[in-house]
Design a protein around this motif. Structure first.
Motif, PDB file in Angstrom:
ATOM      1  N   GLU A 342      -7.309  -4.092  -4.681  1.00  0.00           N
ATOM      2  CA  GLU A 342      -5.834  -3.920  -3.849  1.00  0.00           C
ATOM      3  C   GLU A 342      -5.657  -5.177  -3.017  1.00  0.00           C
ATOM      4  O   GLU A 342      -4.357  -5.505  -3.120  1.00  0.00           O
ATOM      5  CB  GLU A 342      -5.776  -2.651  -3.125  1.00  0.00           C
ATOM      6  N   MET A 346      -2.448  -7.518  -3.543  1.00  0.00           N
ATOM      7  CA  MET A 346      -1.491  -7.811  -2.748  1.00  0.00           C
ATOM      8  C   MET A 346      -1.317  -9.198  -2.309  1.00  0.00           C
ATOM      9  O   MET A 346      -0.045  -9.561  -1.948  1.00  0.00           O
ATOM     10  CB  MET A 346      -1.788  -6.823  -1.350  1.00  0.00           C
ATOM     11  N   ASP A 407       7.943  -0.683   3.706  1.00  0.00           N
ATOM     12  CA  ASP A 407       6.974  -0.007   2.870  1.00  0.00           C
ATOM     13  C   ASP A 407       5.865  -0.830   2.721  1.00  0.00           C
ATOM     14  O   ASP A 407       4.534  -0.605   2.810  1.00  0.00           O
ATOM     15  CB  ASP A 407       7.750   0.788   1.860  1.00  0.00           C
ATOM     16  N   THR A 410       3.859  -1.524   5.677  1.00  0.00           N
ATOM     17  CA  THR A 410       2.904  -0.520   6.038  1.00  0.00           C
ATOM     18  C   THR A 410       1.652  -0.582   5.183  1.00  0.00           C
ATOM     19  O   THR A 410       0.495  -0.115   5.446  1.00  0.00           O
ATOM     20  CB  THR A 410       3.544   0.918   5.838  1.00  0.00           C
ATOM     21  N   ARG A 411       2.042  -0.741   3.617  1.00  0.00           N
ATOM     22  CA  ARG A 411       0.936  -0.783   2.943  1.00  0.00           C
ATOM     23  C   ARG A 411      -0.086  -1.858   3.243  1.00  0.00           C
ATOM     24  O   ARG A 411      -1.475  -1.626   3.272  1.00  0.00           O
ATOM     25  CB  ARG A 411       1.321  -1.305   1.540  1.00  0.00           C
ATOM     26  N   GLU A 414      -2.371  -0.542   6.106  1.00  0.00           N
ATOM     27  CA  GLU A 414      -3.174   0.300   5.813  1.00  0.00           C
ATOM     28  C   GLU A 414      -4.523  -0.314   5.099  1.00  0.00           C
ATOM     29  O   GLU A 414      -5.590   0.072   5.350  1.00  0.00           O
ATOM     30  CB  GLU A 414      -2.627   1.144   4.774  1.00  0.00           C
ATOM     31  N   TRP A 429      -3.454   7.348   1.944  1.00  0.00           N
ATOM     32  CA  TRP A 429      -2.184   7.403   1.809  1.00  0.00           C
ATOM     33  C   TRP A 429      -2.135   6.692   0.261  1.00  0.00           C
ATOM     34  O   TRP A 429      -2.239   5.736   0.099  1.00  0.00           O
ATOM     35  CB  TRP A 429      -1.179   6.281   2.630  1.00  0.00           C
ATOM     36  N   GLY A 432       0.200   4.308  -1.094  1.00  0.00           N
ATOM     37  CA  GLY A 432      -0.067   2.782  -0.619  1.00  0.00           C
ATOM     38  C   GLY A 432      -0.715   1.931  -1.548  1.00  0.00           C
ATOM     39  O   GLY A 432      -0.728   0.769  -1.340  1.00  0.00           O
ATOM     40  N   GLN A 569       6.778   8.999  -3.881  1.00  0.00           N
ATOM     41  CA  GLN A 569       7.640   8.313  -3.140  1.00  0.00           C
ATOM     42  C   GLN A 569       8.681   9.172  -3.057  1.00  0.00           C
ATOM     43  O   GLN A 569       9.267   9.643  -4.073  1.00  0.00           O
ATOM     44  CB  GLN A 569       8.213   6.910  -3.592  1.00  0.00           C
TER      45      GLN A 569
END
Length: 569
Positions: A342, A346, A407, A410-411, A414, A429, A432, A569
């Motif tokens: 992840e 990202m 959003d 926020t990801r 997290e 989440w 996410g 979502q």
């Protein structure tokens, strides 16, 4: 045409089907007809795009001085998209245009389905009662599957070209089977209609389930006892003649509503909202793109974009230092592998965002030449849309840019919290993740390792808790608590622990926290559950990630027809 003495086999009537070099024939027919006052039909002109400009010139020449009875009829198939419109404007402006549009609504569709047959059809089978009942049910089924598309992804995941041929062939199959067997072979008939005649078009497993469920509800032995409802307030009619069935539809079919399809009224609200949002978006895109100073000191397009761009660059965090994070880890557990994947995804996305914004910034300052990519980015920022180059490196989303960016932040938060000490968050989440499947698979992998179970003999069990994320202080000993899911098409009854009817205007009510753990497949309890698909967004289709079995007191078929799904979502 007949009144004036023009018929298909008449010398005054030229019928040319275009394609395969028929253009010369068409030109000769037009020249002769213009002189003699004949009629010409040109079929399928969409197949001869290159010839259309010379057709336009020819029609223009013949528009003056030709015989007063000369007429030209042109037919073409509708273009799949605005870019494929190829008929010259001159032809369109000088012609009377007629389109053949499919009927809308259940009422018109059901009459149209019945119009494919006649009194003779109804009398042809020796087993009259069974034949007529199943034929009427098939007409209703045909109308439902054709018209259900208007509800978007909640109707069908993909759209299919169901046509009248599917219906007429199904009725021939019905006739042959009834004549050949002493009992009505319900299972065989449903299989042939649902997997072959109509199912032949269907490419999505969930859509196949929907088609099969309709047939299980509409074609079964109860139909002959007059107890079967095709929709609330609409039973299968008894034995009537052909006109009687048309009359029955007029008298008994309830007014158009999502209930006729087994859907909740919210399905219509959702579909109409999305349609109007699309329309407003198109209007926004049609605005003039003048970048000079706005009226009375209103910020110009460039100023708006510049402010937004600076704000975004300021808020974006640094990329994850993967080498540093790896050094912190003793053992690469399935969860930690997911965390690294992840972080890598990202980093790819945030570096694309930074790079493209910095480049546009230099372009707006005049230090770099503006490219088409920069202009596309500028337009997207101004119209509050997520730029195409970011979408390619991101995750499916239907949000506008402002919501999408919030959003995204926020990801990142997290992920930062999780990679701080690599202990699993008390509730995860699920939305996410770039790849939620990998996290769900990791739950199975870690349980399999711990208990030494074979991975291929395992499945996920999901128990919906009665609590929200604030109520959890630590993760479970095995498995994970996940939050941030929504239900579409129904709602979750927290006290009863079952799926229940949605409340009007609550389109996607939030779910409580769900406890997900891995169990051996043979320990799974499949009684009174609805296998519910989980999708990333309301677009459904390719955004499918998993199936959660949810408890239900109603027959699961009710939720299949209502298009019930969980969304991230």
């Amino acid at each position: 045409g007949k009144k004036l003495g023009y018929t298909f086999n008449n010398r005054n009537f030229h019928n040319v089907s275009l394609g395969q070099g028929q253009e010369v024939v068409a030109e000769q027919a037009l020249d002769l007809a213009a002189k003699e006052g004949h009629w010409v039909i040109l079929q399928n002109i969409h197949l001869v795009a290159k010839w259309l400009s010379s057709l336009e010139k020819r029609l223009e020449q013949h528009s003056e001085g030709s015989h007063q009875d000369f007429r030209v009829f042109i037919s073409a198939e509708p273009a799949p998209s605005p870019e494929s419109h190829i008929i010259p404007q001159g032809i369109l402006e000088n012609s009377i245009k007629i389109t053949n549009e499919a009927p809308t609504g259940m009422h018109a569709n059901l009459h149209k389905a019945l119009d494919s047959f006649s009194q003779d059809t109804l009398e042809m089978c020796t087993r009259e009662n069974e034949f007529k009942s199943i034929l009427f049910s098939l007409c209703y089924f045909h109308a439902v599957v054709a018209e259900r598309r208007k509800f978007g992804p909640q109707g069908w995941n993909r759209s299919y070209p169901f046509n009248t041929g599917d219906l007429t062939i199904s009725v021939s199959v019905l006739y042959n089977y009834l004549e050949a067997s002493s009992k009505v072979p319900y299972d065989d008939l449903r299989y042939l209609f649902g997997e072959i005649m109509y199912g032949g078009h269907i490419t999505d497993d969930w859509d196949r389930r929907l088609c099969k469920t309709y047939l299980e509800e509409f074609i079964k032995p109860e139909m002959l006892e007059g107890e079967l409802l095709l929709a609330p307030g609409f039973p299968v009619p008894g034995n009537m003649d052909y006109n009687g069935y048309h009359q029955y539809i007029d008298d008994v079919l309830p007014p158009e509503s999502p209930y006729l399809y087994g859907l909740h009224p919210n399905a219509e609200i959702g579909f109409l909202t999305q349609t109007s949002e699309k329309l407003f978006h198109v209007l926004l895109e049609l605005q003039p793109r003048d970048t000079s100073m706005g009226e009375r000191g209103v910020a110009t397009r460039e100023e708006t974009v510049k402010a937004l761009l600076e704000e975004m660059l300021e808020k974006l965090m640094d990329e994850f230092n993967i080498a540093e994070l790896m050094a912190k880890v003793k053992e690469r557990t399935p969860y930690i592998v997911v965390a690294f994947q992840e972080c890598e995804r990202m980093n790819i996305l945030t570096s694309e965002i930074k790079h493209s914004l910095q480049e546009l910034d230099l372009g707006l300052k005049g230090e770099l030449t503006m490219t088409s990519d920069m202009e596309n980015l500028q337009n997207a920022l101004f119209l509050d849309m997520v730029p195409e180059s970011w979408i390619k490196k991101a995750y499916p989303s239907t949000a506008s840019l402002g919501t999408w960016f919030a959003d995204l932040l926020t990801r990142i938060k997290e992920l930062e919290a999780w990679t701080g000490d690599f202990s699993l968050p008390s509730t995860v989440w699920l939305a996410g993740f770039f790849n939620p499947q990998s996290f769900l698979t990791a739950i199975m992998q870690s349980t399999a390792r711990k208990n030494e179970w074979p991975l291929d003999k395992m499945t996920l069990q999901c128990d919906v808790t009665k609590k929200s994320r604030e109520d959890f202080a630590s993760p479970p000993r095995e498995g994970a608590y996940v939050h941030g899911l929504f239900m579409e098409g129904a709602r979750w009854d927290v006290q009863g622990g079952i799926i229940t009817d949605a409340r009007l205007k609550e389109l996607t009510p939030a779910m409580p926290v769900i406890f997900i753990k891995a169990i051996p497949s043979d320990k799974q309890d499949n009684r009174s559950v609805y296998p519910c698909p989980v999708y990333k967004t309301r677009q459904r289709g390719p955004t499918y990630i998993w199936t959660f079995n949810l408890k239900t007191r109603d027959n699961p078929s009710k939720w299949v027809l209502a298009g019930v799904a969980l969304l991230l979502q």
